[in-house]
Write a protein that holds these residues in place. Structure first.
Motif, PDB file in Angstrom:
ATOM      1  N   ALA A  39      53.953 -42.702 -53.750  1.00  0.00           N
ATOM      2  CA  ALA A  39      52.624 -42.397 -54.286  1.00  0.00           C
ATOM      3  C   ALA A  39      51.498 -42.952 -53.430  1.00  0.00           C
ATOM      4  N   SER A  40      51.728 -44.096 -52.769  1.00  0.00           N
ATOM      5  CA  SER A  40      50.637 -44.717 -52.006  1.00  0.00           C
ATOM      6  C   SER A  40      50.115 -43.800 -50.907  1.00  0.00           C
ATOM      7  N   LEU A  41      50.990 -42.952 -50.348  1.00  0.00           N
ATOM      8  CA  LEU A  41      50.521 -42.046 -49.298  1.00  0.00           C
ATOM      9  C   LEU A  41      49.507 -41.049 -49.867  1.00  0.00           C
ATOM     10  N   PHE A  42      49.772 -40.526 -51.050  1.00  0.00           N
ATOM     11  CA  PHE A  42      48.830 -39.609 -51.691  1.00  0.00           C
ATOM     12  C   PHE A  42      47.531 -40.343 -52.054  1.00  0.00           C
ATOM     13  N   VAL A  43      47.674 -41.576 -52.548  1.00  0.00           N
ATOM     14  CA  VAL A  43      46.501 -42.348 -52.961  1.00  0.00           C
ATOM     15  C   VAL A  43      45.628 -42.699 -51.755  1.00  0.00           C
ATOM     16  N   GLU A  44      46.244 -43.192 -50.688  1.00  0.00           N
ATOM     17  CA  GLU A  44      45.463 -43.582 -49.507  1.00  0.00           C
ATOM     18  C   GLU A  44      44.855 -42.373 -48.809  1.00  0.00           C
ATOM     19  N   ALA A  45      45.534 -41.237 -48.858  1.00  0.00           N
ATOM     20  CA  ALA A  45      44.951 -40.010 -48.301  1.00  0.00           C
ATOM     21  C   ALA A  45      43.691 -39.632 -49.073  1.00  0.00           C
ATOM     22  N   SER A  46      43.763 -39.690 -50.408  1.00  0.00           N
ATOM     23  CA  SER A  46      42.588 -39.368 -51.230  1.00  0.00           C
ATOM     24  C   SER A  46      41.475 -40.388 -51.015  1.00  0.00           C
ATOM     25  N   ARG A  47      41.847 -41.669 -50.954  1.00  0.00           N
ATOM     26  CA  ARG A  47      40.842 -42.713 -50.747  1.00  0.00           C
ATOM     27  C   ARG A  47      40.112 -42.508 -49.421  1.00  0.00           C
ATOM     28  N   LEU A  48      40.875 -42.180 -48.377  1.00  0.00           N
ATOM     29  CA  LEU A  48      40.280 -41.953 -47.059  1.00  0.00           C
ATOM     30  C   LEU A  48      39.316 -40.777 -47.096  1.00  0.00           C
ATOM     31  N   VAL A  49      39.722 -39.672 -47.695  1.00  0.00           N
ATOM     32  CA  VAL A  49      38.850 -38.496 -47.774  1.00  0.00           C
ATOM     33  C   VAL A  49      37.573 -38.843 -48.538  1.00  0.00           C
ATOM     34  N   GLY A  50      37.713 -39.587 -49.630  1.00  0.00           N
ATOM     35  CA  GLY A  50      36.534 -39.991 -50.392  1.00  0.00           C
ATOM     36  C   GLY A  50      35.589 -40.853 -49.584  1.00  0.00           C
ATOM     37  N   GLN A  51      36.138 -41.761 -48.781  1.00  0.00           N
ATOM     38  CA  GLN A  51      35.293 -42.609 -47.933  1.00  0.00           C
ATOM     39  C   GLN A  51      34.564 -41.781 -46.879  1.00  0.00           C
TER      40      GLN A  51
ATOM     41  N   LEU B 150      33.830 -38.629 -46.974  1.00  0.00           N
ATOM     42  CA  LEU B 150      32.854 -37.729 -47.600  1.00  0.00           C
ATOM     43  C   LEU B 150      31.774 -38.491 -48.368  1.00  0.00           C
ATOM     44  N   ARG B 151      31.922 -39.809 -48.395  1.00  0.00           N
ATOM     45  CA  ARG B 151      30.939 -40.695 -49.044  1.00  0.00           C
ATOM     46  C   ARG B 151      30.775 -40.388 -50.533  1.00  0.00           C
ATOM     47  N   VAL B 152      31.914 -40.205 -51.181  1.00  0.00           N
ATOM     48  CA  VAL B 152      31.932 -40.008 -52.623  1.00  0.00           C
ATOM     49  C   VAL B 152      31.882 -41.385 -53.284  1.00  0.00           C
ATOM     50  N   SER B 153      31.104 -41.517 -54.336  1.00  0.00           N
ATOM     51  CA  SER B 153      30.944 -42.810 -54.995  1.00  0.00           C
ATOM     52  C   SER B 153      32.249 -43.281 -55.629  1.00  0.00           C
ATOM     53  N   ALA B 154      32.382 -44.593 -55.785  1.00  0.00           N
ATOM     54  CA  ALA B 154      33.588 -45.175 -56.382  1.00  0.00           C
ATOM     55  C   ALA B 154      33.804 -44.668 -57.801  1.00  0.00           C
ATOM     56  N   THR B 155      32.719 -44.483 -58.534  1.00  0.00           N
ATOM     57  CA  THR B 155      32.828 -43.993 -59.906  1.00  0.00           C
ATOM     58  C   THR B 155      33.453 -42.607 -59.951  1.00  0.00           C
ATOM     59  N   LYS B 156      33.002 -41.716 -59.070  1.00  0.00           N
ATOM     60  CA  LYS B 156      33.522 -40.351 -59.056  1.00  0.00           C
ATOM     61  C   LYS B 156      34.909 -40.268 -58.438  1.00  0.00           C
ATOM     62  N   MET B 157      35.280 -41.287 -57.647  1.00  0.00           N
ATOM     63  CA  MET B 157      36.601 -41.281 -57.032  1.00  0.00           C
ATOM     64  C   MET B 157      37.692 -41.752 -57.987  1.00  0.00           C
ATOM     65  N   LYS B 158      37.311 -42.424 -59.069  1.00  0.00           N
ATOM     66  CA  LYS B 158      38.298 -43.031 -59.951  1.00  0.00           C
ATOM     67  C   LYS B 158      39.305 -42.010 -60.477  1.00  0.00           C
ATOM     68  N   ALA B 159      38.818 -40.896 -60.994  1.00  0.00           N
ATOM     69  CA  ALA B 159      39.720 -39.872 -61.534  1.00  0.00           C
ATOM     70  C   ALA B 159      40.572 -39.254 -60.430  1.00  0.00           C
ATOM     71  N   VAL B 160      39.997 -39.096 -59.237  1.00  0.00           N
ATOM     72  CA  VAL B 160      40.737 -38.511 -58.121  1.00  0.00           C
ATOM     73  C   VAL B 160      41.891 -39.425 -57.713  1.00  0.00           C
ATOM     74  N   LEU B 161      41.621 -40.717 -57.617  1.00  0.00           N
ATOM     75  CA  LEU B 161      42.659 -41.670 -57.250  1.00  0.00           C
ATOM     76  C   LEU B 161      43.729 -41.769 -58.333  1.00  0.00           C
ATOM     77  N   ASN B 162      43.316 -41.731 -59.592  1.00  0.00           N
ATOM     78  CA  ASN B 162      44.289 -41.785 -60.682  1.00  0.00           C
ATOM     79  C   ASN B 162      45.175 -40.538 -60.714  1.00  0.00           C
ATOM     80  N   PHE B 163      44.578 -39.393 -60.433  1.00  0.00           N
ATOM     81  CA  PHE B 163      45.389 -38.184 -60.307  1.00  0.00           C
ATOM     82  C   PHE B 163      46.404 -38.350 -59.187  1.00  0.00           C
ATOM     83  N   SER B 164      45.980 -38.916 -58.074  1.00  0.00           N
ATOM     84  CA  SER B 164      46.872 -39.102 -56.925  1.00  0.00           C
ATOM     85  C   SER B 164      48.037 -40.006 -57.272  1.00  0.00           C
ATOM     86  N   VAL B 165      47.780 -41.056 -58.061  1.00  0.00           N
ATOM     87  CA  VAL B 165      48.855 -41.942 -58.508  1.00  0.00           C
ATOM     88  C   VAL B 165      49.865 -41.152 -59.337  1.00  0.00           C
TER      89      VAL B 165
END
Length: 447
Positions: free
Chosen positions: A218-230, A232-247
């Motif tokens: 799962a960490s590969l999916f999570v870190e891929a999403s985290r990297l894309v969010g960084q 694209l400069r997406v806020s931490a608040t809006k990234m929360k659901a994306v990262l949780n989906f990735s988990v």
């Protein structure tokens, strides 16, 4: 998927040309080439996640995506396919898969993995936009570190022998700095539901199992999403659901793989990276996966437990007996059904009316049907399981979760303020509803 893989294959050509002689060293790139002949899921996941994130805000992400479309649609998807290929080369050594059991094969895998990793860092340093190189390098390095830590956790703690001998404090083996990253809160309702189904003596082992598959998959999916969010400069608040989906998504994919590991080789079922003879590798290595955790309370004396207790030696002839026993115990069917529950939780994090998110949702259908399920569902044992209490109760639960999820996802965002007590900006309403259903779900009788 085909559009994504076409773009990724173009990056593979550029990747080969960067290293002197690498394009002619087929033994280095064979596995990567085989993966890219199919429709690799990690590249697809990253491309669609990036497309989802660019629409998450009317300003900002879409602008950065447009500036670097090749980066998000092709280069990053390619990079993470190289990462997982290197991990597969290592995994074949650790698990004895694909015939990598003698010194010559092990050496070849190690050297190929090392050369691919150096080439990958060269690709990042020369082909990516300068502003993206450091963050990408750090994300890739983190993936490698986490999977190695997960492999160590598996060998030391996630085995039947470790369980039988009594568990030490497995958390001490993990670097303290990673504590916040190994965040399983997104799947806590699901894990708690499993604990209600299993005796207390297995709860620590269940925690170890999910920590391990988070690190190794799962960490590969999570870190891929985290990297894309960084990027694209997406806020931490809006990234929360994306990262949780990735988990949820990454763990779900691993559960599907663990379920498919029980198929005898005579069915001839394989993937680009797994031969039919690789099946039962978890059992042969004594690794405790979800099907085995369901098996342990069911079968007090069985050939599978005799094998796990090292009272029997593995042979190819034992495959059919192991397959029959895991089916007749209902353990594999329980694992398959619970994997479908996790898929519902993953889907609850996705928005409606978003094309990229819809593609991600569609890829979750693998829990309901894939070629590795056919031998299990076509077996006479499944008809007996269908009549049982656990199957019927779990099916009702899945249908209830689906109903709650779809109704909550259809609530217009303009009315969310009226239900402020039910959700936070970081947690979709559907997730809150599903967590409540799982919390109310009664524990089952073991046996």
């Amino acid at each position: 998927m085909y559009r994504t893989i076409d773009l990724v294959r173009e990056e593979f050509v550029s990747f080969q040309q960067l290293g002197a002689g690498l394009s002619s060293s087929s033994w280095v790139t064979d596995l990567l080439r085989q993966k890219l002949e199919g429709t690799p899921i990690r590249a697809y996941f990253l491309a669609k996640t990036a497309a989802w994130l660019k629409t998450i805000s009317p300003t900002g992400p879409a602008f950065h995506y447009a500036r670097h479309e090749r980066l998000f649609a092709a280069q990053l998807p390619f990079i993470f396919e190289v990462v997982i290929t290197i991990q597969y080369l290592h995994n074949q050594i650790l698990d004895g898969k694909s015939g990598v059991t003698n010194r010559e094969k092990i050496s070849e895998n190690m050297l190929a993995a090392n050369l691919l990793k150096e080439q990958l860092y060269r690709y990042i340093a020369t082909q990516l936009p300068r502003s993206c190189r450091q963050l990408t390098h750090e994300a890739v390095r983190k993936c490698f570190e986490q999977v190695d830590q997960g492999q160590y956790l598996e060998q030391q703690f996630n085995t039947y022998q470790a369980f039988a001998q009594g568990q030490d404090d497995w958390k001490k083996t993990l670097p303290a700095a990673w504590a916040k990253d190994l965040d399983l809160s997104a799947v806590a309702p699901f894990i708690n539901k499993l604990k209600a189904d299993l005796p207390a003596i297995l709860h620590v082992q269940l925690d170890i199992y999910f920590a391990r598959i988070y690190l190794t998959c799962a960490s590969l999916f999570v870190e891929a999403s985290r990297l894309v969010g960084q990027l694209l400069r997406v806020s931490a608040t809006k990234m929360k659901a994306v990262l949780n989906f990735s988990v949820c998504y990454g763990l779900m994919r691993q559960l599907v793989n663990d379920n498919s590991d029980w198929i005898p080789s005579h069915f001839g079922l394989a993937t680009k990276t797994k031969t039919a003879e690789d099946h039962f590798s978890d059992l042969r290595n004594g690794t405790l996966t979800l099907p085995v955790l369901f098996l342990l309370p069911e079968k007090k004396d069985s050939s599978l437990l005799q094998f796990l207790n090292k009272k029997m030696r593995w042979s190819a002839a034992f495959e059919e007996a192991a397959f029959t026993e895991i089916l007749s115990s209902n353990a594999i069917y329980k694992s398959i059904q619970n994997t479908r529950i996790l898929a519902e939780l993953a889907l609850a994090y996705l928005p409606l009316n978003n094309q990229a998110a819809a593609y991600l949702a569609d890829s979750c259908e693998i829990v309901h049907w894939n070629k590795f399920l056919a031998p299990c569902l076509n077996h006479p044992a499944y008809q007996a399981y269908r009549k049982g209490y656990y199957r019927q109760r779990t099916r009702r639960l899945i249908l209830q979760l689906r109903k709650e999820r779809t109704s909550a996802q259809q609530v217009p965002s303009s009315t969310w303020w009226q239900k402020a007590w039910e959700f936070t900006p970081e947690t979709p309403l559907a997730v809150t509803r599903l967590a409540a259903v799982l919390q109310r779900h009664p524990s089952s009788e073991i046996g």
